[in-house]
Design a protein around this motif. Structure first.
Motif: not given
Length: 363
Positions: A161-170, A310-315, A321-325
């Motif tokens: 999910x880091x891939x779509x989450x990186x879209x959100x970060x960007x 954006x991957x390092x930020x998303x990870x 825990x800033x984004x809860x599992x």
């Protein structure tokens, strides 16, 4: 299961199966050659791979814009895996490391790469975007510097999910989301939901999200949306007024995640004067939108194409825990084994069973 022509397997090679797209509505499970990592690459035993809307679009239509499937292509680009072999010059990874895979590998040499906007590199090779193979297979190679080692508290599913989450970060970066921001998100599909998670993690005080499906809005509420609106009109100005009334004020920025023309118009009408509209979703190549309204109110309209750095930020968002599992788990509605990839694609296409994110397990 179909077999494709491949060289004879030697004693040290292992069987490899892949989900390969041959053309429109022609996805096959085939035997695929197990690659050997080159210098700077790692060989991965694939684990979790999510199905993206673009995967389904290639399957249904055989193309997206100028990207046309003209040769067999392994599908899937939202991926995680385990390192099983390393090529020369790889220093930061070792066999056994669990990694998330950033699927877009740029040239690293052009001006856009050098200034940090490598997502716009004209020579980027992006997984499961013709002619580059994706990751729905047991084994594949990838550039080591675009593999990110996972901490122990991040699962393979969440790594995919880091891939779509990186879209959100960007998207949130392009929109300028910060502490106290009031944010509108149009569309509660996977990309709208990761924009929601990222906006809240970035300090947004209020996030309102719209969709035509009640079930997706319920998921959005469970994931932290402050208000939701079920869209039941095509009148963009009327819907914009409803959004402002519900939020109590015009949103500072809007992330439009549907690509639908009427929704783009709503985003412009709803956003406060001097605010920002970010176009995250991709729809028709041409759209009629209230450009004069945006111009006279100085509403900035900005594009989003994938992500960069954006991957390092998303990870970190997940591992800290800033984004809860458990909020990520709300997104993953269906699980399939690699051998059942065709059924997985059918579920993603039809949305049956309330499908949001369909995850395929390759191990």
């Amino acid at each position: 299961m179909e077999r494709v022509q491949k060289k004879s397997r030697t004693s040290d090679e292992v069987e490899n199966i892949a989900a390969v797209l041959y053309g429109v509505d022609d996805l096959r499970m085939v035997e695929w050659e197990t690659p050997t990592p080159k210098a700077g690459e790692v060989l991965l035993r694939m684990q979790s791979v999510g199905i993206c809307g673009s995967d389904v679009h290639f399957w249904e239509w055989g193309k997206i814009g100028d990207f046309v499937v003209t040769a067999p292509m392994v599908m899937g680009h939202e991926a995680s895996g385990c390192v099983v072999a390393i090529g020369d010059e790889v220093k930061h990874l070792k066999v056994g490391d669990r990694v998330a895979i950033e699927p877009g590998v740029p040239c690293r040499r052009c001006d856009l790469c050098k200034c940090g906007r490598y997502n716009l590199c004209p020579d980027v090779k992006f997984g499961a975007c013709p002619p580059t193979h994706g990751y729905l297979t047991h084994y594949c190679c990838h550039d080591a510097d675009f593999c990110f080692k996972l901490p122990s508290n991040v699962s393979y599913d969440h790594a995919a999910l880091l891939e779509p989450l990186s879209v959100g970060v960007h998207a949130c970066s392009r929109a300028g989301v910060s502490l106290g921001s009031r944010v509108l998100i149009c569309g509660a599909g996977p990309i709208g939901l990761v924009c929601l998670l990222t906006a809240k993690a970035s300090g947004a005080s209020h996030v309102i999200i719209t969709d035509i499906m009640e079930q997706r809005l319920e998921v959005a509420k469970a994931m932290g949306a402050d208000q939701v609106i079920k869209v039941d009109t095509k009148d963009s100005q009327k819907l914009a007024s409803q959004i402002k009334d519900t939020l109590g004020v015009a949103p500072d920025m809007t992330m439009e995640c549907t690509g639908v023309e009427s929704s783009i118009a709503t985003a412009i009408f709803a956003t406060r004067s001097g605010g920002v509209v970010v176009l995250v979703g991709l729809g028709a190549p041409m759209a009629t939108v209230p450009i004069v309204n945006a111009s006279v109110r100085e509403v900035d309209i900005r594009g989003v194409f994938r992500y960069a750095n954006c991957y390092p930020v998303a990870l970190e968002m997940i591992s800290s825990g800033n984004v809860a599992a458990e909020k990520l788990d709300h997104m993953i509605t269906h699980h399939y084994e690699l051998s059942n990839a065709l059924q997985a694609f059918e579920t993603a296409k039809t949305g049956r069973g309330g499908a949001i994110k369909v995850m395929i397990h390759c191990d």
